[in-house]
Design an enzyme around this catalytic site. Structure first.
Site: not given
Length: 311
Positions: A224, A290
């Site tokens: 990230d 999802r």
């Protein structure tokens, strides 16, 4: 379950002071570099957390020894060595401690809210959606997947946005963000005032549709902090259930010689430091849909953003 420690040194004292700009910019502590918890508890932080953690560390080390000897730790057919959070488990706080990387040197089930957050995601993404399998909605910037591109929903849809969202929706989002921020601060032993919301922060909807652009290819391993730059702590609040609402789509940490996974469950929150110590990917969704929210924080106030407002 109680805090679990997997390596590294002792975590700093909870509630550590935040003194001037230098302290506010300090990097995340070495130690607690991955933390997972399920948000069933709405109470305040424990006052005697350090003493409790010392006690439960011993209890959990005994449990881990039995787990390792049982043989359930070894590599499974799908490449996952260890499931950190099974879908069927209702977890209180669980911590895994690993050594932090050097990526920070440049820095001087919420039970009552999960369904409402899912409704916000569904309403917002009903305005658009990707032609491929992955769609995002960012309430801060207004970024919304639309076909093969992104639009600013506040400009693109104008007043229609007020037919989709209410101020109560945005207040709920702010409340959830604050609760997650406080939980991360407690777990890592820092002051929540030294953490700043950072971009991008977004709802995601993933299904099994074939990818149409690189933005749809969510399954590649990534870090990230490399992808987004400003991230120091990443959190995910899951809004749908693995094996019930969708298949595949598990969150996988990629450690050397071992993969460990979190199975999404509506209301479950996982959070972790955003550096190279936490290389990860999301499995391809095989069926169903999802939903999740990604909310991330920085230690650098220059990279901070305010909460979203309904414009």
């Amino acid at each position: 379950m109680a805090p679990q420690r997997r390596a590294g040194g002792r975590a700093p004292e909870a509630g550590g002071g935040v003194g001037g700009a230098e302290e506010r910019r300090r990097r995340p502590s070495r130690g607690f570099c991955f933390v997972l918890f399920s948000s069933g508890v709405k109470g305040t932080a424990p006052k005697d957390s350090r003493r409790k953690w010392l006690k439960v560390a011993f209890l959990l080390s005994s449990a881990m020894l039995g787990y390792l000897l049982s043989g359930s730790y070894f590599l499974s057919e799908d490449g996952v060595t260890e499931v950190l959070a099974h879908h069927g488990e209702s977890l209180p706080d669980r911590f895994i401690e690993i050594p932090c990387s050097e990526d920070y040197d440049s820095h001087k089930r919420f039970e009552g809210t999960c369904l409402l957050q899912l409704i916000i995601a569904e309403r917002g993404l009903s305005l658009g959606g990707s032609d491929g399998g992955a769609s995002i909605l960012d309430l801060h910037s207004g970024a919304l997947s639309l076909g093969k591109h992104f639009v600013n929903m506040y400009r693109y849809f104008g007043d229609k946005v007020h037919d989709i969202f209410t101020e109560e929706d945005f207040q709920l989002y702010r409340d959830v963000r604050q609760r997650i921020q406080q939980k991360i601060a407690l777990a890592f032993g820092i002051s929540s005032s030294s953490m700043y919301l950072t971009k991008p922060t977004f709802f995601s909807r993933i299904n099994s549709s074939e990818a149409k652009t690189t933005h749809d290819e969510y399954w590649h391993p990534h870090i990230d902090k490399v992808t987004y730059g400003s991230f120091d702590y990443t959190s995910l609040l899951y809004l749908s259930d693995y094996t019930e609402d969708f298949g595949g789509g598990r969150f996988v940490f990629m450690d050397e010689g071992a993969n460990r996974t979190v199975e999404p469950r509506a209301g479950r929150v996982s959070f972790f430091t955003s550096g190279s110590e936490n290389l990860h990917h999301v499995e391809k969704v095989q069926w169903g849909t999802r939903y999740a929210i990604t909310i991330s924080f920085t230690c650098n106030p220059d990279h901070g953003i305010g909460d979203p407002v309904l414009t």
